[in-house]
Enzyme design. Structure first.
Site, PDB file in Angstrom:
ATOM      1  N   ALA A 130      -6.958   2.141   7.521  1.00 20.94           N
ATOM      2  CA  ALA A 130      -5.534   2.254   7.859  1.00 20.94           C
ATOM      3  C   ALA A 130      -5.365   2.792   9.284  1.00 20.94           C
ATOM      4  O   ALA A 130      -5.871   2.208  10.236  1.00 20.94           O
ATOM      5  CB  ALA A 130      -4.835   3.143   6.823  1.00 20.94           C
ATOM      6  N   TYR A 131      -4.655   3.907   9.466  1.00 28.16           N
ATOM      7  CA  TYR A 131      -4.381   4.451  10.794  1.00 28.16           C
ATOM      8  C   TYR A 131      -5.677   4.712  11.558  1.00 28.16           C
ATOM      9  O   TYR A 131      -5.783   4.463  12.764  1.00 28.16           O
ATOM     10  CB  TYR A 131      -3.559   5.729  10.642  1.00 28.16           C
ATOM     11  CG  TYR A 131      -2.992   6.297  11.925  1.00 28.16           C
ATOM     12  CD1 TYR A 131      -2.898   5.541  13.089  1.00 28.16           C
ATOM     13  CD2 TYR A 131      -2.531   7.611  11.970  1.00 28.16           C
ATOM     14  CE1 TYR A 131      -2.363   6.075  14.256  1.00 28.16           C
ATOM     15  CE2 TYR A 131      -1.988   8.152  13.133  1.00 28.16           C
ATOM     16  CZ  TYR A 131      -1.915   7.372  14.270  1.00 28.16           C
ATOM     17  OH  TYR A 131      -1.387   7.896  15.421  1.00 28.16           O
TER      18      TYR A 131
ATOM     19  N   ASP B 215       0.818  -1.208   0.000  1.00 29.52           N
ATOM     20  CA  ASP B 215       0.000   0.000   0.000  1.00 29.52           C
ATOM     21  C   ASP B 215       0.857   1.265   0.000  1.00 29.52           C
ATOM     22  O   ASP B 215       0.457   2.295  -0.544  1.00 29.52           O
ATOM     23  CB  ASP B 215      -0.927   0.002   1.216  1.00 29.52           C
ATOM     24  CG  ASP B 215      -2.101  -0.960   1.040  1.00 29.52           C
ATOM     25  OD1 ASP B 215      -2.347  -1.377  -0.099  1.00 29.52           O
ATOM     26  OD2 ASP B 215      -2.750  -1.284   2.040  1.00 29.52           O
TER      27      ASP B 215
END
Length: 267
Positions: free
Chosen positions: A166-167, A45
């Site tokens: 994600a995060y 990614d």
């Protein structure tokens, strides 16, 4: 078909990139670094983020395809051993009949950074974060030009729907389907007391809303847009909203979002 390839730089990705070029040449695809129709990312990614920002000025005119070589490739549809099949699909030689890609479009977040030294703009595919360099930060959060909260803590993360996996996910944020044009605001280790009161849960803002994040004291900050860090010591504010632009991905075979989530995190 005009194409370009970016790889992660490790030996496996380099070898696959070279193999892709050879297969593409044999099948009549045209290598074009200036105006490709398809950009192929070979790696993970992080490689896709690099490809996106490399061609960010041409986002409306091209589509991306990901080949996965790592442990987790949320943006990648293809495995290493499927390279020949991918090239066949790209040049229209799939069996039993030519297969045209379905172009899917994902929302992006745009941000305007106002500093004492000037104003700059950025677009994020996954997210941007604002954190303190030397401790906690004090930030005022406004929504649609009205003060919403005064934040103190480690920082703020603002993500796109695709970046919600994600995060944002590690911060307890919701995973949002990319058909929903929204941005998500998640707090990073907020401090709540009699002076600083925050919502304490992620917020979703629709496309027609905007958020302003004001620095409310002299503080050294780190602004991160996807994979790039920007140290800032003179921040006035950051305005963020859903961008008018969208990123395009070429899907040569079905790979629904929730199947992608499940294969990335559960299987």
């Amino acid at each position: 078909m005009r194409y370009y390839v970016l790889d992660r730089g490790d030996q496996l990705s380099i070898d696959l990139s070279q193999k892709f070029h050879k297969l593409a040449e044999e099948r009549g695809l045209q290598l074009d670094a200036e105006s490709p129709e398809i950009v192929v990312s070979i790696g993970g990614d992080g490689t896709m983020l690099h490809a996106f920002h490399t061609f960010i000025d041409r986002i409306p005119e091209l589509a991306f395809v990901g080949v996965h070589t790592g442990h987790l490739g949320f943006y990648a549809d293809w495995q290493c051993e499927e390279l020949s099949t991918l090239v066949d699909y790209m040049c229209g030689k799939s069996d039993p009949a030519p297969h045209k890609p379905r172009i899917v479009k994902y929302p992006l977040v745009e941000l305007e950074i106002n500093r004492k030294s000037g104003t700059t703009s950025h677009i994020a595919l996954n997210e941007f974060t604002l954190k303190g360099v030397e401790g906690t930060v004090v930030l005022q959060i406004d929504i649609n030009d009205e003060t919403f909260e005064m934040f103190r803590g480690d920082g703020i993360c603002v993500s796109t729907p695709s970046g919600s996996t994600a995060y944002n996910k590690s911060l307890g944020g919701a995973m949002v389907h990319p058909s929903i044009e929204a941005l998500q605001i998640a707090e990073i280790a907020s401090i709540n007391n009699r002076v600083f009161r925050t919502m304490g849960s992620p917020l979703l803002l629709p496309k027609h809303h905007h958020c302003d994040i004001f620095s409310r004291r002299e503080q050294r900050l780190m602004l991160t847009v996807d994979h790039t860090n920007y140290p800032i010591d003179d921040l006035i504010s950051v305005r963020c909203q859903v961008s008018e632009k969208k990123v395009s991905f070429a899907r040569y075979r079905p790979f629904p979002f929730w199947k992608r989530v499940r294969s990335s995190f559960l299987v």
